[in-house]
Write an enzyme that holds these catalytic residues in place. Structure first.
Site, mmCIF file in Angstrom:
data_model
loop_
_atom_site.group_PDB
_atom_site.id
_atom_site.type_symbol
_atom_site.label_atom_id
_atom_site.label_comp_id
_atom_site.label_asym_id
_atom_site.label_seq_id
_atom_site.Cartn_x
_atom_site.Cartn_y
_atom_site.Cartn_z
ATOM 1 N N TYR A 42 2.035 11.442 -4.468
ATOM 2 C CA TYR A 42 0.814 11.840 -4.877
ATOM 3 C C TYR A 42 0.183 13.107 -4.457
ATOM 4 C CZ TYR A 42 0.610 7.232 -6.920
ATOM 5 O OH TYR A 42 0.873 5.989 -7.598
ATOM 6 N N TYR A 94 -5.278 0.651 -14.256
ATOM 7 C CA TYR A 94 -4.089 1.089 -13.507
ATOM 8 C C TYR A 94 -3.103 0.043 -13.502
ATOM 9 C CZ TYR A 94 -0.943 2.714 -10.102
ATOM 10 O OH TYR A 94 0.270 3.225 -9.500
ATOM 11 N N ASP A 147 -3.698 -8.834 -14.195
ATOM 12 C CA ASP A 147 -2.933 -8.164 -13.039
ATOM 13 C C ASP A 147 -3.809 -8.237 -11.692
ATOM 14 O OD1 ASP A 147 -2.055 -6.340 -11.359
ATOM 15 O OD2 ASP A 147 -2.120 -4.679 -12.608
ATOM 16 N N LYS A 183 1.320 -6.830 -3.748
ATOM 17 C CA LYS A 183 0.382 -6.259 -2.633
ATOM 18 C C LYS A 183 0.202 -7.262 -1.507
ATOM 19 C CE LYS A 183 -1.490 -1.863 -4.269
ATOM 20 N NZ LYS A 183 -1.565 -1.719 -5.711
HETATM 21 C C1 PLP Z 1 -0.823 -1.174 -6.784
HETATM 22 C C2 PLP Z 1 -1.126 -1.832 -8.247
HETATM 23 C C3 PLP Z 1 0.308 -1.953 -9.196
HETATM 24 C C4 PLP Z 1 1.528 -1.349 -8.640
HETATM 25 O O1 PLP Z 1 2.095 -1.929 -7.662
HETATM 26 P P1 PLP Z 1 3.303 -1.263 -6.879
HETATM 27 O O2 PLP Z 1 3.808 -2.050 -5.839
HETATM 28 O O3 PLP Z 1 2.929 -0.042 -6.330
HETATM 29 O O4 PLP Z 1 4.366 -0.998 -7.866
HETATM 30 C C5 PLP Z 1 -0.033 -2.552 -10.331
HETATM 31 N N1 PLP Z 1 -1.458 -2.993 -10.626
HETATM 32 C C6 PLP Z 1 -2.447 -3.003 -9.804
HETATM 33 C C7 PLP Z 1 -3.808 -3.638 -10.117
HETATM 34 C C8 PLP Z 1 -2.211 -2.084 -8.617
HETATM 35 O O5 PLP Z 1 -3.367 -2.156 -7.757
#
Ligand code: PLP
Length: 420
Positions: free
Chosen positions: A10, A138, A241, A270
């Site tokens: 980025y 996202y 998500d 994460k």
């Molecule tokens: C960071 C993130 C992703 C992507 O995860 P990566 O490990 O970077 O591929 C997907 N969804 C959300 C809500 C995120 O914050």
């Protein structure tokens, strides 16, 4: 001339100057080779929830590495993967009983989308192969994920020619504390999309309660409850998500708990491993799993990343969850939330549009992105590693941070406006 062998994320490489090299970290601090140390206000893209060099977590890595660092999950099981699957079934909302591992949040979401499409395919519903998503969403940087991110504001509009077209509802506008009445307009918009397109929609994807990278948009749990009903009415799988919201970020272990809603599929990454090793989990209900359970080999789920169920990652995740429970992280998060609310919610300045707090997440939204130019260096001079994006100056600290340390972060966030 800068060394360009390492291509940074980025960033326009031509204008990027990365002067500091991280040597180590300890608790909430990142330590640099030049001796400087900074408080990490965003815990390395929100994943280092225990901070750096946590003794129990690093010990778990050592112990597992001495036994088995990696083995394929194809036709072989390993103890950490089995135990983590069981633990995730235990702690996630009732009904999520089947865990499919992968190596990152994006891939975890790709798995969720493939699962949703095949769920319907396996039942002869071959026309259901599109997704519904939200503006400001996202969900990751891979191709499938880019196609369900906000198509205008997101980072991926450049690639629209490559991406499949899905259906989008407006981002929810009713705040976290909104009344049922105030949520009706948001839900009416969602209903419109479902009414028009449900025949081809396999799944509806949301970041529950907190659209994170889309600008820390915090919205009502009632939206999730009403969306759950709509998904059932229109035969659409509901996919959470929780890559960013999972593991305490919104104040409960999972954001789903505020709404008392069980999604059909939930994705974690994460915080899952406390950030120490990359991994992700896509967790499905019995209903979803049962659509794949058949004598017909063609109904099997055909997916399998090389590193899925990696013993090192799973052992770390197990230890991370153990520490989370043992050290009462939800209690710590409640204290951090109190401080963030006290320090930021009433903050007013001409440049500021809004301030919001949820769990261990706080944002100052400004009217014009230009008013955040230079904030990263300003904060670093005051001992804080703070990375804003767009119009959002935010903190998502590690949960082991003390309230005094967190106040240092909120002070810097406010002083940036009052001293500029
Ligand atoms: C960071 C993130 C992703 C992507 O995860 P990566 O490990 O970077 O591929 C997907 N969804 C959300 C809500 C995120 O914050």
């Amino acid at each position: 001339m800068q060394d360009t062998s390492l291509w940074f994320p980025y960033a326009q490489m031509k204008h990027l100057e990365v002067n500091y090299e991280v040597e180590t970290g300890e608790g909430p601090y990142i330590q640099f080779t030049n001796g400087m140390k900074l408080l990490d206000a965003t815990c390395s893209w929100w994943c280092m929830i225990h901070g750096y060099k946590h003794p129990d977590i690093t010990q778990a890595i050592h112990d597992q590495a001495d036994k088995l660092a990696h083995v394929m999950l194809g036709g072989l099981k390993n103890r950490p993967a089995v135990d983590l699957a069981n633990k995730l079934v235990e702690i996630t909302p009732e009904g999520l009983n089947h865990v499919f591992f992968s190596d990152s949040g994006s891939v975890g979401m790709e798995v969720a989308m493939k699962m949703a499409v095949q769920f319907w395919q396996n039942q002869g519903r071959t026309q259901k192969y599109k997704m519904a998503s939200l503006m400001r969403a996202y969900h990751g940087d891979t191709t499938g994920c880019m196609s369900v991110c906000d198509p205008e504001e997101g980072m991926h509009s450049l690639f629209s020619g490559l991406l499949p077209k899905h259906h989008f509802a407006p981002a929810p506008t009713a705040s976290f504390t909104a009344t049922a009445e105030e949520v009706t307009a948001d839900i009416a918009e969602l209903r419109k999309v479902f009414e028009q397109h449900h025949e081809e929609i396999a799944g509806f994807l949301v970041e529950p309660l907190l659209q994170a990278a889309g600008g820390l948009n915090m919205y009502s749990p009632i939206y999730l409850q009403e969306a759950r009903k709509l998904c059932d009415e229109f035969e659409i799988l509901f996919i959470f998500d929780e890559v960013a919201t999972g593991f305490g970020r919104t104040g409960k272990l999972f954001a789903a708990e505020y709404a008392e809603v069980t999604p059909d599929i939930m994705v974690l990454s994460k915080g899952l491993t406390g950030g120490y090793v990359g991994h992700a989990a896509t967790i499905a209900t019995d209903r979803v799993f049962d659509a794949f359970w058949d004598d017909d080999a063609g109904k099997a789920f055909m997916h399998g990343p090389t590193f899925m169920g990696n013993p090192l990652a799973c052992a770390v995740a197990l230890k991370s969850i153990e520490v989370f429970e043992r050290d009462d992280y939800l209690g710590k998060i409640a204290e951090l939330n109190q401080l963030l609310s006290d320090e930021l919610l009433n903050f007013k300045h001409d440049a500021v549009l809004d301030t919001r707090v949820l769990g261990a997440t706080a944002v100052i939204e400004v009217k014009d992105a230009a008013s955040l130019k230079g904030v990263q260096d300003f904060a670093a001079e005051r001992g804080v590693w703070l990375r804003s994006f767009g119009r959002y100056l935010y903190t998502m600290p590690p949960y082991i941070i003390t309230t005094e340390q967190l106040k240092q972060i909120t002070d810097v966030m406010k002083v940036w406006f009052t001293e500029n």
